[in-house]
Structure formats: C-alpha cells, structure tokens
Design an enzyme around this catalytic site. Sequence first.
Site, PDB file in Angstrom:
ATOM      1  CB  SER A  78      -9.450   0.077  -0.190  1.00 56.50           C
ATOM      2  OG  SER A  78      -8.828   0.414  -1.390  1.00 56.50           O
ATOM      3  CG  HIS A  95      -5.438   3.463   1.053  1.00 60.90           C
ATOM      4  ND1 HIS A  95      -5.108   2.163   0.730  1.00 60.90           N
ATOM      5  CD2 HIS A  95      -6.730   3.618   0.679  1.00 60.90           C
ATOM      6  CE1 HIS A  95      -6.159   1.560   0.192  1.00 60.90           C
ATOM      7  NE2 HIS A  95      -7.158   2.424   0.140  1.00 60.90           N
ATOM      8  CG  ASP A 117      -2.309   0.518   0.913  1.00 59.55           C
ATOM      9  OD1 ASP A 117      -2.413   1.742   0.736  1.00 59.55           O
ATOM     10  OD2 ASP A 117      -3.282  -0.260   0.868  1.00 59.55           O
TER      11      ASP A 117
END
Length: 647
Positions: free
Chosen positions: A450, A263, A193
């Site tokens: 996600s 994220h 990520d």
Amino acid sequence: MGIKSVAVATACAVLVALLNAAAIAPARAQAAEQATEQAGATTRLIIKLRPAATTAGSDQSQLQPQLQPQTQAGNRVTPQGQGQDLRDRARGLARHSGLGVRAARDLGRGMVALGLDQVVADEQLEQALAALRADPAIEFAEVDRRRFVRALPNDPLYASQWYLQGVETSATNFEAAWDTTTGSADTVIAILDTGIRFDHPDLAGRVVPGYDFVSGESSSSFVSANDGNDWDNDAADPGDWVSSAEAASGPLRGCDVGPSSWHGTRVAAMVGAATGNATGVAGGTWSSAVLPVRVLGKCGGYDSDIVAGMRWAAGLPVTGVPLNPNPARIINLSLGSVDRCASVYSNVIAELTAAGVLVIAAAGNDSGPVETPANCPGVLAVGGLRHVGTKVGYSSLGAQVGISAPAGNCPELDTTFLCGFSLITADNTGQTVPAASSYTDDANYNIGTSFSAPIVAAVAGLMHGVNSGLTSDEYIARIKAGARPFPAPDPGLPTCPSLDRTTSQCNCTTTTCGAGIADAPGAVAEALRPMARVVKPAGTGAGQNVVLDGSSSAAARNRTISSYAWTAVSGNPAFVGTTNGQTATVAVPSSGQVTVQLEVTDDLGRKDVRAVTLGAAPGGGGGGGGIHPLVLLALGLSLVRRRKNQR
C-alpha cells in the site's frame, strides 16, 4: 494493504532540523536561478576550442608537430603562451558571434570560461550559442550554470524517511530528483482510499476538494460508510475500525476486527506531505495537489464505489455527482484483493488510459499472484522490496508487477519489538474516531505494498512536473526505463518465484518483481526526453506509398522539437521525398515487411525514437498475398460436397 508504523531517531531529527533550517534557503535560491536559466538569461559561457592546427585546415596527423613545447609549472605542464592564446582566441570568436567579453579564464584542455559584458537572454542567447557551435574552431559552447547544495527539506522527521533518500539499496532517491524538480502546482494526484484527515498539519495547503463514494447498505443503513450518509462531497476519514460485535453480526459480519487505520492519510502524506514547513515529514512531491477520493469505509469498499471514484477523479462524468474541477493525471490505488481482473475494472482503466490518466496500484500483500486491480491491463502494479532490495516476504509477485519500491520491513522485530525500516508518514492517534494528528514510528510501524504504490505515484508526479504531455503508456515505459537494476542475488535466498520457506523472501528478477527498483532521478530524466509519436494509415500498406505522420511528437515543458529524422531500420524501405520533416512517405513493397524509425530531437539535444513496421507479414493474408491454386481447388470441392449435403 499492510499497516503498522516506525520510530523516529530523535537525535537525528534534531540535527536535521538545525541543519536544514539553513538548507531551505539555498533551495529557494536554486529555484530562482533555475527560473532565470529557463528564461534563457546569462552573463557566463563556457566554450571548448579545437586545436588551432585542426581548424586551420590540416588533418589530425598534422596536429602534433605544430603544438608548442611544454614547460613544467609546479605540478602542472602548460604549453608556453597557450593559456593567453586560448583566451584571446575565445574572446575573438565570441566577438565574432556578437558577444562582448569582459573576462576570460583558461580551464584547461582547451576550455575557456567567458564573462560577458551584458546579460544575454532568450532568442539572442539561442542565436549566439548556435553561432558559436557552428564555428569549426569550437568543439562545444554552453551556458556556465550555477549549481547548488542539494535541495533538502527541513521537516524534522525527514531523517527517518530512508525511502526518500539514497543510502539503502531499495530507496527511491528523491533527493537527487529534487535537484531537477520538486513537482508542479498543476499536477493532481488522486488518492482513492479511506479519505484523509484534513486537519493534519502535513496535509495543509496540499489538498484540493475531493469526494466520498462510500455507499450505504440501504437508504437507512450506513454502517460501512460510518458517516451517516451515502455519496457526498466530504472526503474526510471518520475512521474505519471494526469491533468484535460488528464482526459477529450485521453488515460487517466476518470482517477483520481492528482499530482505525487512517490509511488514506498515511498514503496521501507519502505522496504530498507539506515539505519545507519545519513540521513532521516530507512528501515525494512538494508542489503537486493531492485529491482525496473516499472509496473505502469499514471493512473496505465495493467495486462499484471504487470505479465511480476512479472515473470522477479523472474528470469523467458520474451520474448524480458534480464534475470534478481538478481532474487527476495520476491515480493511486492502495487497495485490492485476490481475484482475476474484473471486467468492470478493465473497462474503466481502458477509459482512463485513453484519457491520458496513469493508474498505479499496490501489487498485494499475500506473497502470491498480483491482486486486482493491480493485475488489470494498463495498470502499473507496484511490488514491495526490503531495504536491501530483495522481495519483502509479504509482497505479491509475478509477471504483472511493473516496478518495485520500498514496502517497509522489520528485520529486528522479533527481538526489539521495533521496526527498523518502517515507512514514516502522517497518522492519527485515534483508535476509533479521530483524535490528535501524529506520525508513524518504529513502534507504530507502517509497512505494506500500500505504501510502495504512493512512492511510485510521487515519482510520476515529479515526471508530470517536467513533462505534462506524457500518455499513460509513456509514463509506464519511462518509469521502467529509469529504474535501477535489482542487486546481486543474496546467496542465502532462492530466486523468485521460489520463496524462502520461513520468510517468503526471494531474489528479484525482471519477470517477477518488475523492471527494477523505482528510481526518482532516473524516471525524471526519462520524462525530460521528447516523445516520438508516429501515426500511420490503417492496413499494412503493402504495395503502396504510405505517409507516416510524426506531427503529434512533443517535447517536455518549456522545450521544443528541433529536428525530425526518418531512417530505415530493416527491409530496405524506400523513402519518397524528404526524410527530415514531420511526415515521411515510404514506398512499401508488395510482399515482405519494412521497418522505419522516427528520431526526434529537442532544443537541448535530448532524443526519442519510435519505430513502425509496414507491409504484409510472411505467410499472412491480405496486402497482396495470394492463394495457391491447389488450395482453391480444395475449397471448391469442399463447397460442392456441402451443397450436396444440404439438399
């Protein structure tokens, strides 16, 4: 993939903090008790006796006349003297099996609880149980185990983590799975990520050293990497914001303008936030290690960096990079874009699958076909659900989705500007560069496939905690087998793949949203079963005696295979020799096919089966199949004509 966050119900959080401070102690006691039981030590048994008439050699039809008459005792009907008789019989049978009994209690319906006069452990316990179970007077014998209040975390925001609980239709119900396992320290889950914030308190103690694979545009330009260098050993997230000026020109031209997403930190905390530390949120796994691999910078990341990160995460060599000392068995990819499966991904995923690594990827947020790399063979693609179990509007869908999980949805956003079903997780307050550690809430909400993917990655982590021998294919098959069915269709919505014109929602089917709703306890139960595996020689085996090898079959952690059973399924195969060993020999006919099955049973009675088909397929060549004489004649004439034409 989609991001924005969720609010915390303050009153609920305070209540949970007060209640669960006491709940963590029973959880620790439970862990200690489970360790004792796994070691095979006990002073308590439960046995069920068969009726005396049956065990005396008479058949069931003789049983009823020999039962003693019953008398009323309060609201309970009890055979006269039978309670003491059962206890005495149970004591005698236990002594016959070499056990001393200090107490016996009648539980009704022939069941008796026995208190042993000393601790019986390990092989002695196994032998005693085997002797009891072999006695025709005993229907079953088992350890009288201790049960506990459910293991719940004391993290104050856990009350808002509905997706870990079992109340909402689509929730994954980790609570029930945690009674069996909270994960294992030797499980490594890689998060490919944006990197993570190592300073976040909910990731402390859960992270192993990672790597940064975000490359520069050139030897002197590192705009996307945003850390001033190329590949390095620092997987920290410096922020991935894109300014208007950057989107207007330069390496980030055309990229979406926005603040830093943090994220990777959000995804990592959903998999493995420190749990039971009275801080923030709980993770799906409590013990597994999180491996941060930075592959996304400003405006995403390139395939070359991502596949290098995948190979490194799995422990495979990457030129110029030190070998990963903590190889992952599970890789989470909460990334992708609309495209076919690129060859570079299919090649690397095949390599990882062969190495026993499970790749889990978000299906996508475009309400269309599954995105790459989730659409690649060998990947478990995760679709997104609303809290009520229907497809969330933005989630991609289709036959390539393997399973679905909560993705977060905001049914009241238009009126309250808050998101009631956000997925609460770790965050950072920085709009560009890192600032204070924080958590998502109903205003800073967190949604997207996600975040469906790491929920399933955490489920896989729990599975590895009880069975470290699963292959990638076995992980996927058992996650699907343990899934819950989708709810009954909402009459106000179309059935997928048709979409509601306003919301893009639809009622899920197994051909559009995967096998069902990801279910943590169901997947763990599947992982606890042994693995039946059969190796057969190359070819069809038609007209031969074929040796099938089941010796690679295996059991879950701390379990062993206790028996093998080979049986015919179809085609009337003939076995040559025994059918209860690790291998079996099958006489395969010269024409037609036969199917045989291996069933393995572990020492707790759990089972698995694997079928294999042998012989020549009808109408197929090889394996003894012949060619009709007229076909040979036609081939000969054709060959003659070809030679004439070549002259």
